[in-house]
Structures are given as C-alpha cells and as structure tokens.
Design a protein around this motif. Structure first.
Motif, PDB file in Angstrom:
ATOM      1  N   PHE A   5      41.342  41.401  39.454  1.00 42.07           N
ATOM      2  CA  PHE A   5      42.629  42.084  38.481  1.00 42.07           C
ATOM      3  C   PHE A   5      43.384  40.619  38.486  1.00 42.07           C
ATOM      4  O   PHE A   5      44.141  40.880  37.170  1.00 42.07           O
ATOM      5  N   ARG A   6      43.537  39.752  39.305  1.00 41.50           N
ATOM      6  CA  ARG A   6      44.505  38.907  39.205  1.00 41.50           C
ATOM      7  C   ARG A   6      43.939  38.075  37.757  1.00 41.50           C
ATOM      8  O   ARG A   6      44.661  37.504  37.204  1.00 41.50           O
ATOM      9  N   LEU A   7      42.773  37.486  37.977  1.00 40.76           N
ATOM     10  CA  LEU A   7      41.988  37.034  36.852  1.00 40.76           C
ATOM     11  C   LEU A   7      42.302  37.469  35.338  1.00 40.76           C
ATOM     12  O   LEU A   7      42.737  36.843  34.394  1.00 40.76           O
ATOM     13  N   GLY A   8      42.085  39.037  35.360  1.00 43.73           N
ATOM     14  CA  GLY A   8      42.543  39.876  34.342  1.00 43.73           C
ATOM     15  C   GLY A   8      43.786  39.570  33.887  1.00 43.73           C
ATOM     16  O   GLY A   8      44.133  39.574  32.500  1.00 43.73           O
ATOM     17  N   GLN A   9      44.727  39.739  34.777  1.00 39.52           N
ATOM     18  CA  GLN A   9      46.247  39.676  34.464  1.00 39.52           C
ATOM     19  C   GLN A   9      46.547  38.263  33.839  1.00 39.52           C
ATOM     20  O   GLN A   9      47.375  38.039  32.734  1.00 39.52           O
ATOM     21  N   LEU A  10      45.916  36.918  34.656  1.00 39.30           N
ATOM     22  CA  LEU A  10      46.183  35.690  34.130  1.00 39.30           C
ATOM     23  C   LEU A  10      45.666  35.595  32.851  1.00 39.30           C
ATOM     24  O   LEU A  10      46.128  34.966  31.891  1.00 39.30           O
ATOM     25  N   VAL A  11      44.369  35.980  32.333  1.00 35.20           N
ATOM     26  CA  VAL A  11      43.863  35.816  31.134  1.00 35.20           C
ATOM     27  C   VAL A  11      44.617  36.667  30.170  1.00 35.20           C
ATOM     28  O   VAL A  11      45.134  36.125  29.010  1.00 35.20           O
ATOM     29  N   SER A  12      44.866  37.976  30.250  1.00 36.18           N
ATOM     30  CA  SER A  12      45.731  38.820  29.283  1.00 36.18           C
ATOM     31  C   SER A  12      47.148  38.251  29.278  1.00 36.18           C
ATOM     32  O   SER A  12      47.541  38.338  28.002  1.00 36.18           O
ATOM     33  N   GLY A  13      47.524  37.698  30.105  1.00 38.41           N
ATOM     34  CA  GLY A  13      48.870  37.091  30.058  1.00 38.41           C
ATOM     35  C   GLY A  13      49.100  35.657  29.332  1.00 38.41           C
ATOM     36  O   GLY A  13      50.209  35.145  29.122  1.00 38.41           O
ATOM     37  N   SER A  14      47.752  35.171  29.211  1.00 35.78           N
ATOM     38  CA  SER A  14      48.187  33.675  28.546  1.00 35.78           C
ATOM     39  C   SER A  14      47.465  34.019  27.223  1.00 35.78           C
ATOM     40  O   SER A  14      46.238  34.024  26.796  1.00 35.78           O
ATOM     41  N   PRO A  15      48.420  33.683  26.243  1.00 33.97           N
ATOM     42  CA  PRO A  15      47.794  33.604  24.499  1.00 33.97           C
ATOM     43  C   PRO A  15      47.044  32.703  24.567  1.00 33.97           C
ATOM     44  O   PRO A  15      45.718  32.662  23.748  1.00 33.97           O
ATOM     45  N   THR A  16      47.061  31.614  25.243  1.00 35.75           N
ATOM     46  CA  THR A  16      45.900  30.389  25.066  1.00 35.75           C
ATOM     47  C   THR A  16      44.398  30.912  25.636  1.00 35.75           C
ATOM     48  O   THR A  16      43.616  30.499  24.810  1.00 35.75           O
ATOM     49  N   ALA A  17      44.498  31.587  26.802  1.00 36.83           N
ATOM     50  CA  ALA A  17      43.198  32.111  27.320  1.00 36.83           C
ATOM     51  C   ALA A  17      42.914  33.062  26.410  1.00 36.83           C
ATOM     52  O   ALA A  17      41.374  33.027  26.098  1.00 36.83           O
ATOM     53  N   VAL A  18      43.503  34.127  25.890  1.00 42.65           N
ATOM     54  CA  VAL A  18      43.173  35.118  24.956  1.00 42.65           C
ATOM     55  C   VAL A  18      42.226  34.536  23.781  1.00 42.65           C
ATOM     56  O   VAL A  18      41.295  34.925  23.350  1.00 42.65           O
ATOM     57  N   ARG A  19      42.835  33.366  23.283  1.00 40.44           N
ATOM     58  CA  ARG A  19      42.315  32.773  22.073  1.00 40.44           C
ATOM     59  C   ARG A  19      41.224  31.905  22.393  1.00 40.44           C
ATOM     60  O   ARG A  19      40.068  31.792  21.631  1.00 40.44           O
ATOM     61  N   ALA A  20      41.004  31.616  23.557  1.00 45.82           N
ATOM     62  CA  ALA A  20      39.763  30.870  23.991  1.00 45.82           C
ATOM     63  C   ALA A  20      38.636  31.736  24.811  1.00 45.82           C
ATOM     64  O   ALA A  20      37.474  31.077  25.178  1.00 45.82           O
TER      65      ALA A  20
END
Length: 172
Positions: free
Chosen positions: A62-77
């Motif tokens: 869930f922390r990974l999910g939060q980190l991905v969803s909270g990072s526009p860079t990660a979402v785009r990548a």
C-alpha cells in the motif's frame, strides 16, 4: 515464496525503473527493514509465512501504491500507459494497459484473462472514487499477488528456439 531479499529486489527493480525516488522513501525503507528474517539454521528459508510477514508485505504494497499515485512523474511513467492515467477521464483501454503493463513486470509474466478481469474489478470498486485511489489499490493488489511474492517456474526448455530473457525483476 520469494525470500524477503528477493521480494524486495523485485519491487525495487520494478518501481525504481518507474520513479527512482519511490524506492528511497524513508517510510518504505523502514517497512522493508521490518520484514522478518528468512534464515533458519544459518540458511535462507522461505517456507514460513506468518502474520508479521503478511502484515509488513501489505504495508509495503500500500505504501508503494501511495507513492506511485502521489507522484505525477510515476503515474506518467507507468509501463505502457503512454501517460493516459494523467488524463481528465481515464478510459477502460488505459486501465487495461496499466494493469497489463505493471502486472507483467511484477508477476514476471503476462496476466491471464481472469487475472486482468480481477484487477479491473479492483479498479472499478465503488469505494475507489478517484484515479489516485484506484492506482493505489491496483498497485497494492499487484504487489501482493501470489506470483509477485512467489518463485516463477518455467516449464519450457532453456535451449529452445525462442528463449525467454529475464530482466532484473525476473531474475530475482
């Protein structure tokens, strides 16, 4: 199951390729540090699964999910999405591409049709109302999938005409 060292290597390889700062998050690193030892009589032993292991793996996912969803860079990548998850309206095709792309990396194989349907149902769950919430739960579900946390067994031959090349996540 994969050892905690191997499981961490899979997650670090996949998510580090998406957005390197994700794997350096201090909270995530602390969670990895809470994974119980996989050593019995001086040897790596992965037969034991207990409540502590499952709890910490859930926290990590869930922390990974939060980190991905909270990072526009990660979402785009995210693999294969071509930034479609950043759109004002996310299409069904975009969700499928997201699930297939990230799922293929984490499970180290293509998803089956039933698996794809299951993760799409997770995305569409009525309790997940925003794109960020949906990304979080799907990332967590994929990170907790049995094949993400287990060894990959190939029933083919290594010397066939089309050998499979494994990346760092696959080798872990």
């Amino acid at each position: 199951r994969l050892s905690n060292r191997e499981y961490g290597a899979v997650l670090e390889s996949v998510f580090g390729a998406i957005e390197p700062t994700i794997i350096t998050d201090s909270s995530l690193r602390a969670m990895f540090g809470r994974l119980p030892a996989d050593v019995l009589n001086g040897r790596e032993d992965t037969r034991l699964v207990d409540a502590t292991l499952v709890s910490v793996q859930t926290d990590v996912a869930f922390r990974l999910g939060q980190l991905v969803s909270g990072s526009p860079t990660a979402v785009r990548a995210l693999p294969g999405t071509n930034q479609c998850l950043s759109a004002a309206s996310v299409t069904t095709a975009c969700v499928e591409t997201f699930i297939r792309g990230l799922g293929g990396k984490l499970l180290r194989r293509p998803l089956t049709a039933p698996e794809l349907s299951s993760y799409q149902a997770t995305w569409n769950a009525s309790t997940n109302t925003t794109t960020a919430e949906r990304i979080t739960v799907v990332v967590a579900a994929l990170a907790l999938a049995p094949d993400t946390r287990s060894q990959l067994t190939d029933t083919g031959t290594p010397d066939g005409p089309n050998p499979v090349r494994l990346d760092a996540a696959g080798l872990a």
